[in-house]
Structure formats: structure tokens, C-alpha cells
Write a protein that holds these residues in place. Sequence first.
Motif, short mmCIF file in Angstrom:
data_model
loop_
_atom_site.label_atom_id
_atom_site.label_comp_id
_atom_site.label_asym_id
_atom_site.label_seq_id
_atom_site.Cartn_x
_atom_site.Cartn_y
_atom_site.Cartn_z
N SER A 208 2.85 18.68 -1.57
CA SER A 208 3.95 18.77 -2.53
C SER A 208 5.32 18.86 -1.87
O SER A 208 6.32 18.56 -2.49
CB SER A 208 3.74 19.99 -3.43
OG SER A 208 3.74 21.15 -2.63
N PHE B 283 3.93 1.75 -1.05
CA PHE B 283 4.61 2.06 -2.31
C PHE B 283 3.64 2.21 -3.47
O PHE B 283 4.03 2.53 -4.58
CB PHE B 283 5.69 1.01 -2.60
CG PHE B 283 6.92 1.26 -1.75
CD1 PHE B 283 7.84 2.23 -2.09
CD2 PHE B 283 7.12 0.53 -0.57
CE1 PHE B 283 8.94 2.47 -1.29
CE2 PHE B 283 8.22 0.77 0.23
CZ PHE B 283 9.13 1.74 -0.13
N ALA B 284 2.34 1.95 -3.19
CA ALA B 284 1.33 2.24 -4.21
C ALA B 284 0.81 3.66 -4.03
O ALA B 284 0.09 4.17 -4.88
CB ALA B 284 0.19 1.23 -4.12
N SER B 285 1.20 4.30 -2.90
CA SER B 285 0.66 5.62 -2.61
C SER B 285 1.51 6.70 -3.27
O SER B 285 2.72 6.75 -3.09
CB SER B 285 0.61 5.82 -1.10
OG SER B 285 0.95 7.15 -0.77
N SER B 286 0.83 7.55 -4.03
CA SER B 286 1.60 8.61 -4.71
C SER B 286 2.12 9.61 -3.70
O SER B 286 3.15 10.24 -3.89
CB SER B 286 0.73 9.30 -5.76
OG SER B 286 -0.32 9.98 -5.11
N ARG B 287 1.39 9.76 -2.58
CA ARG B 287 1.86 10.69 -1.55
C ARG B 287 3.21 10.25 -1.00
O ARG B 287 4.10 11.05 -0.76
CB ARG B 287 0.86 10.72 -0.38
CG ARG B 287 0.01 11.95 -0.35
CD ARG B 287 -0.60 12.12 1.03
NE ARG B 287 0.35 12.63 1.99
CZ ARG B 287 0.09 12.77 3.28
NH1 ARG B 287 -1.08 12.41 3.76
NH2 ARG B 287 0.99 13.26 4.09
N TRP B 288 3.35 8.94 -0.77
CA TRP B 288 4.61 8.41 -0.24
C TRP B 288 5.73 8.61 -1.23
O TRP B 288 6.84 8.99 -0.88
CB TRP B 288 4.44 6.93 0.11
CG TRP B 288 5.72 6.26 0.53
CD1 TRP B 288 6.42 5.33 -0.18
CD2 TRP B 288 6.45 6.46 1.75
NE1 TRP B 288 7.53 4.94 0.51
CE2 TRP B 288 7.58 5.62 1.70
CE3 TRP B 288 6.25 7.29 2.86
CZ2 TRP B 288 8.52 5.58 2.73
CZ3 TRP B 288 7.19 7.22 3.88
CH2 TRP B 288 8.30 6.39 3.81
N TRP B 289 5.39 8.39 -2.52
CA TRP B 289 6.42 8.58 -3.54
C TRP B 289 6.85 10.04 -3.61
O TRP B 289 8.04 10.33 -3.73
CB TRP B 289 5.93 8.10 -4.91
CG TRP B 289 6.12 6.62 -5.06
CD1 TRP B 289 5.15 5.66 -5.09
CD2 TRP B 289 7.37 5.94 -5.16
NE1 TRP B 289 5.70 4.42 -5.20
CE2 TRP B 289 7.07 4.55 -5.25
CE3 TRP B 289 8.71 6.33 -5.18
CZ2 TRP B 289 8.06 3.57 -5.36
CZ3 TRP B 289 9.69 5.36 -5.30
CH2 TRP B 289 9.37 4.00 -5.38
N THR B 290 5.88 10.92 -3.50
CA THR B 290 6.22 12.35 -3.47
C THR B 290 7.17 12.62 -2.30
O THR B 290 8.19 13.30 -2.45
CB THR B 290 4.95 13.20 -3.30
OG1 THR B 290 4.00 12.78 -4.24
CG2 THR B 290 5.25 14.68 -3.47
N ARG C 126 0.84 -1.21 0.00
CA ARG C 126 0.00 0.00 0.00
C ARG C 126 0.87 1.26 0.00
O ARG C 126 0.61 2.22 -0.71
CB ARG C 126 -0.90 0.03 1.23
CG ARG C 126 -2.11 -0.87 1.15
CD ARG C 126 -2.95 -0.73 2.42
NE ARG C 126 -3.50 0.61 2.59
CZ ARG C 126 -3.78 1.14 3.78
NH1 ARG C 126 -3.54 0.48 4.88
NH2 ARG C 126 -4.28 2.36 3.86
N GLU D 27 10.60 11.21 -3.08
CA GLU D 27 11.30 12.03 -4.07
C GLU D 27 11.76 13.34 -3.45
O GLU D 27 12.87 13.80 -3.69
CB GLU D 27 10.38 12.31 -5.27
CG GLU D 27 10.31 11.15 -6.24
CD GLU D 27 9.10 11.24 -7.15
OE1 GLU D 27 8.50 12.34 -7.27
OE2 GLU D 27 8.72 10.19 -7.73
N ASP E 215 5.83 22.97 -7.16
CA ASP E 215 7.05 22.37 -7.71
C ASP E 215 8.31 23.00 -7.12
O ASP E 215 9.41 22.63 -7.48
CB ASP E 215 7.06 22.51 -9.24
CG ASP E 215 6.99 23.97 -9.67
OD1 ASP E 215 6.48 24.79 -8.88
OD2 ASP E 215 7.46 24.30 -10.78
#
Lengths: 282, 299, 361
Positions: B250, B67-74, B65, B77, B161
Amino acid sequence: MNAMRRGALYLMLTVAALAVLFPLLVMLSTSLKPLDEVTNGSLFALPQDPTLDAWRKAWGSACISGQCSGLSVWFANSFAIVIPALFGSLALGAITGYALSLRSSRWSDLLFAALLIGLFIPPQVTLYPMIVLVREMGLFGSLPGLVFVHLVWGLAFVTLLFRNFFLSVPRDLLKSARVDGAGFLATFWYVLLPLSLPVAAVALVLQFTYIWNDFLLGLTFAGPGRQPVTVALNTLAGSQFGAQEHNVNMAATVIAALPTILVYFLSGRLFVRGIAAGAVKG
Amino acid sequence: MTETCPPRRRWRLPQGAAPAIALVPAALITLVCFYLFIGWTFAISLTDSRLLPNWEFIGLEQYRRLFASSRWWTALENLGLYAVLFIGGCTLLGYLLAILIDRGVRAEGVYRTIFMLPLSMSFVVTGIIWQWMLNPGLGIQQAVRGLGFEEFAFNWLVRADRAIFTVALAGIWQQVGLCMALFLAGLRGIDPNIWKAARVDGIPTWRVYLDIVTPMLKATFFTSTILLFSLAVKSFDLVVALTGGGPGFSSDLPARFVMEHILTRQELGLGAAGAFVMLCTIAAVVAPYLYLQNRRGAA
Amino acid sequence: MQRVRLEAVRKSYGPTTVLEEISLDIEPGEFLVLLGPSGCGKSTLLNIVAGLEDASGGRLLFGDRDVTRLPPDERDIAMVFQSYALYPTMTVRKNIGFGLKMRGEPAALVEERVREVAALLQIGHLLDRRPSQLSGGQQQRVAIGRALVRRPSVFLLDEPLSNLDAKLRADMRVELKRLHAESRRTTLYVTHDQVEAMTLATRIVVLEKGRIQQCDRPEVVYARPANRFVASFVGAPTMNFVEGRLEAAGDHAALRAGDGLIPLPGLAPAPGLKVGEPIVLGFRPEHVATASAGETGTVPGRVLMSEPTGPDLYVLFGLAGQTITARLPPGTDLPPQAAVPLRLDGAAASLFRPADGQRLN
């Protein structure tokens, strides 16, 4: 040529120093402005009509978490947290560092390594179980609970400082104390502790700074109304609702930062000596 | 002189018992509050705990879950970007300042004190000061426009950004003094005869720094990088006070993501998984460092 | 006054043996010096006697008391360390009185005894200073005072003079000798300095590789070293060694070394020594004398180099293909490369077995 070089050197250093000081000057200058000067004037402008009103409001009557008595309450909270946590962690760290420095068994080196690694563990990893532990102890949301948590988080750093210092004490001194009949505690109390005052001062200054500046633990473990000044400051300045009184926010920021800044200036080189050792602690 | 009788035998602990007893509190704290708790967090990350811990094991589902979350990826990064900027900025500027000070300036203490001043302040204080300065309506942007540069734009704080760059900026401002102190200590530890030899050989100053001094400070670079990296991963207060993770999520960082999921979002299992990933990130960098330190016998 | 007895005391760290079965009887009131190069185990032995390290085996007796397992402060000892180990944060007064205080003596008695000792060591005026405000020699006196004040039955000193400069060292040597003569306390003294050992000791124990090489009165250790190690370690300049075979030359023994023959007039016949046997001859520089040409019982030497030291003249000779040192009266005129007949005092010579270096005569 040489004079030009030296000129350039001082120029670069001075520019850098001004760049570092600039945000602090802005903070100070804003805190001395009345609100209309803040909203209508320039950030760069010095206060035309310096006033301590914002300071007074920040200290005595700003509303934080629905309580309109200013930062003073939270400021006092911070002291109530810092003082017992400071002396507790120094005492525990000194005696632990001493016992580890004797290296009486291989377990003591193992424990030291385990402690050292502990310096790098992000608090988020152990935060929830810590909440459970403190709650089980019946201390959650209380001052002793938060002091205990600071004790735990400060242990590795203070122990490291003392242990490394005690290791540098000549072994003959300890032997001599043994021949004189001083036991474990007597050697610590009469011989080593007086010797370690400079290190204790470093630990004192750094721990004061860390504990005072802590946000995460205060946010999590202190009950409502008992939070340290950093948490209150963030609540005051960070609230997205209503018109922001930036001059009051900045005055509150100065007030919250003042104790550690004072300690920094008063302690001089002590801070520098400890900062590298304690840098891992964020 | 007269003889005294030998001292009477006192009751005492067996040899080595006293230090062992003195170590009990520290050992308990280390064992329970560091290592047992890490294990606990790992175990919880394998369960579907939400508000409260429960022991329904669901394997690595929470990690899936996460690593499927875009929030976590953000957040990850952002951490990568932040770490690079923060470490690079602090190292470069800190080293430069250290060199400038080491050139033998008068009032060295004044400069050093100024550069290290932000270190004594809380990340929250730093965050709020910079939030005020970067406020697009009233801060630097507006002030510069007031000087006549109508087109001047410095609104990174509110640009999704760019927000993480402001966190890095404030972070560098706060920690550059640390790097300076470390490097200054390193420079002071260099044998002055090296400088004499270089002068006799007629090597220009900048070349001495580049080709001789910098390689000699390898260990200092190493240490400061490790310290800064560990600080970066733990960064929480600063981002909370400066951007609150926003705009949106962000400028979120893993430390804030984890705190939010554990404390307010009732996603204990997911938060624990995130925390454990943070720990692994630090371990991946710090473990080799500690290992090398230990081998050198410096630890 | 206390008899100290070591019975087969051993010490090893894991597989490394530092001391092998040391047995010693130290008479009451004796000044016993443990002499040896660094790493020979002498400090370890002293630490074991002090109780700062545990022996791996064997027994340690003070009088009739078995102290092997007792902690240092129950052994009735006092110790002076090479680094003095003064407590840096305490005044001289507190440094000296600390042991008594730990023993629970009343403050008045502590003060009185501190004064007494300070007077004895002439440091009464320093009592309120801290160690860092004292010179090396003064620190040394305080360290000795700290040991004396406890009136120990055994007094242990671990290289106490090696941090002092040459002049002070000589003064303190005399002082230590005086203190011992007055108090007659059993004393164990560790040093690597053979001059200290020779001047202070009632008996010297020479240690090497964790074994006792010789234990005897200083003059015996010097004149009749038990083996080549002792012979070369004690005495400066060091003893001359020449390898060869025993021969008879007229009425006295001689040594055939290479193509030269070194007569040894006065060498007492040793039991079991046969002509033709390979031996190592050892003789000290002062047992070489120049002779006039034509005298019998001499061996030709060639002058290589002269070193006048003031009271003596040390001359390096080439002799029977080897280099030896001779100690001659100053003013002896010996130009380089001159050929000089030399006479060796056979009565003072030592003979060693080449295989294991043990003394033969």
C-alpha cells in the motif's frame, strides 16, 4: 507590540526546533533505556535508569544476518568503503572539473551538460547494466567494485562543484601561469589546487555524507558481509521476526548516524554551502 | 643584468591535448555508465528478460504488463500523493522557517543548525526513527493514550490508506532544512533597499513578503521544486526502512517496485520498463528546467 | 635586447575581425606603447605577441627567430597583467620565483635572483607575505618583479597601472621609466591612458578598430596626428575641430566657417590644397591666445564658461558658430559673455579631409 511580535517569533522558531529535535531525542532516550522500560513505559518518558547496555549490545553482540558481532563490523565496512571512494571521487572530480573549466573545445561544454543531466538520472535506471559491468570487471561483491560504483555516481556532483569554482578563477591567473611555463598539470597542482581548498572541503564533507548514508548501492553491490552500516541497520531494525529490542535498534541507529552528524557539526557552514549544489543527488 | 639564453625547447603535448586526455575517464564514465546504460535498460525493457537479460524482443509488451499491474498503479498513485505532500510540505515549512530566521533573530546559527541536522542523516536512519515513533503499540499513539487520551489514534503506519502519509511526514522532517537553506539564501540576496522602501511606504511586513519578496524568489521556488521532485521520484531508502512498502504494497513507490522486480522477483524486463518510466517522469519535469537554466546561461 | 617584428598579423574570431594585417618593427630596447580605446584590439595584439592567443595569420619574429607557433614560455617573454594575476596561495617569494622553478632552475639560483629583484623594487621586506596582505602598489611591484626575474628579452605589460589610484600611478610611471632606462629591454606596453603613453613611450602605436592609425614618437603623435581619430584621442582637453573651407586672407591662409573667418597666420602651405576646398581644422587648446582689440589676424570669440584648474584656465568660447576650448594662463580676467579677439597659431594647426579624416598638411 514589538516585544510581543519578537516573542511570537522566538516561540514559533523554538517550537519548530523542538519538533525537529523531538525524534532525535526519542531515539537517544530510547537507546538509553533498559528493554522493560521501553516495552512498559511511555515513549515520552526519560530513561529512569539510564544504561549503556543497549549501546554495548548494538555495537558488539547484536545479531545481523546471522552474525552476532554487532554493528562494529559493518561500521568498519562503511569506513573501508568511504575512505577510498571519497578520495578517489575528489581526485577525479577535481581534475575533470579543472579540464572542463578550461573550455578548450566545444566538446567540454557538451560533456559538462551531459554530466549535469546525469545528476538527475535515478540509479534504478542504470543499476542492472552497472551490475553487469562490475561483474564483467570481476569486482562484483567486492570492496573495489563498490568504490568504483560510488566513483561513478559521485562524479557529476564533485565535478560540478569544482568546475564552477575553477570557472570563477580569473583567466589572467591561468595566462600568467602559462607565461611562467606551467603546463596543464603544473598549473593545476601549484596554482589552482591550493586555491580550491575551500571547495574541496565542501566536496569532502558532502561526499562523505552521501557515501556514508548510501543504502541502495551498498545493498546491491557489496557482497555478503561487506555491506555498509546502513544496510546492516536496516536488516537489524527492519527484521519482522522475533521480539524487537527497540532500545538496541535505537542505539544502533545512533551509532550509524553518528559519523555524519559529527561531520555536520564540525564542518559548520561548509555543509550549507554544498547542500544546494548537491541536493539533486538523493 | 646579464641575459640568459632562451629556454630550450622541451617535448610537449600539442595545445589542448592535456585537457582532452584528462577528460577521458569522465567522458568514458558519462558515455557508458549514464547514456549507454540508459539505452541498455530501454532495450531490455523491450525484451522478455526474466532472471537474466536475453534479447527476445517483444515490443512494448512489458509496458503493457506494467500498466496492467495494479501494484504499479498503486506505486504511481503513491508517488503522486507523496510528491505533492513532500514538495508542498517542505516548501511551505521551509519558506516559513527561512522567513522567521530572516527576521533577524539572535542565535540564528543555532536554529539553522537544528533545522538542517536531519539532512546529514541517512534516509535509513530517518526511516527507522520514525518507524519506532509511529509504532502503534509502543510509539506516540500509546504514549499519548498513556497521558489520558484513551481514544487517541495515530496508527497510520499500519493503515494501508495512510501509510504513504507517514513516508511523506518523515521525508518532510528530513528535507525541510534543505528548503529552508535555499530560501534563506534567496532572502539574503534581496536588496535591503527594497525593505527600506517598503517601510517608507508603510507597507505591512506580511504584505511585503506576499506581494514583493515571494515573486522575487520565483527562481528559488522553481529550483527547490525541481530538486524535491527529483528526490521524490528517487525515494527508495526511506520507504524501505519506514514501511517496507507495506502494509501489503500500500505504500510502495516506483523506485522500490523497480528494485524488487530487477533484483529479487526475476522480472528484469518489467523492472527495466518501470525504471524507464521513472526516467521519463523526471525528464518531463527536469528537461524544461535545464533548458531554461541553459538559456539563462546559469548552468 | 631583442628586435620584435610583426608581419601582417591578423586575428579574427569567426566572422569578427579583431586585428587586420598589423605590421610593426620594434627596435631593440624600444619602449613601444599600444594606445587605443577599449575594444580596439590592443590587448589581443599583446596576447598574440605573448603567445597566449594564436594569430589567425601573419608571422611574428623575435630577432631572427620565428616564434609564431611557440608557446609563451619558449618565447623568452615576461608579462604583467592589469589584475596583477599574482598566485593568491603563494608568498611573494614563491610568486616571483615560480617561473624560474618551472624552468627547472636550481633552488639556490632562484632564491638569489628573487632577492636581487626584490631589492631592485624595494620589496625585500615583503617576501614572506601573501598577495592578499599587500597594498595595491605593492602587488603591482610584485607583479613587475615576477616579470623582471626571468630576464626576458621582451617585456609585455597589459594596462599595468590602471588599477592604481592617481598618486600611485604617477609614482609607478616614474619607476617603470627608471627600470626601462636601466635594463633597456624591448618593452610593449598596452594602455588606454594617453598620459602614460606620452610619458613612457619611445614610440606610440595608436590602434582603433583593429588597425594601426599612427605609429610615431609621442611628440609627433601629439603635434601632427595622422587623422581625426588620433587627434581627438590624444590630448586632454581634446583638440578643437572646426569645419569650413580654405580661404586666403592677405598673406596667410584662413578658414571660412559659416559667416566667420578664422585667420591662420603661420600655416605652412600644403601641397595640393586649393582655396575653397572643404577641410576640418584642428587645433589644440594651447594654440589659442587672446589678443588685444584692433590687432589684425584675429577672430572674435565670446566667453561661454571658465574652468580654472590651478595651473591653467580652460575657457569655452563661442567662435564662428562653434564651441572651442582654449588653454589660457591663470588669472586671465574673462567675464562671461565678454567678446574677446582670439589668435590661432596656424603653424601648429592640423588640417583634415572631411571625408575620411586623414591629415592634409
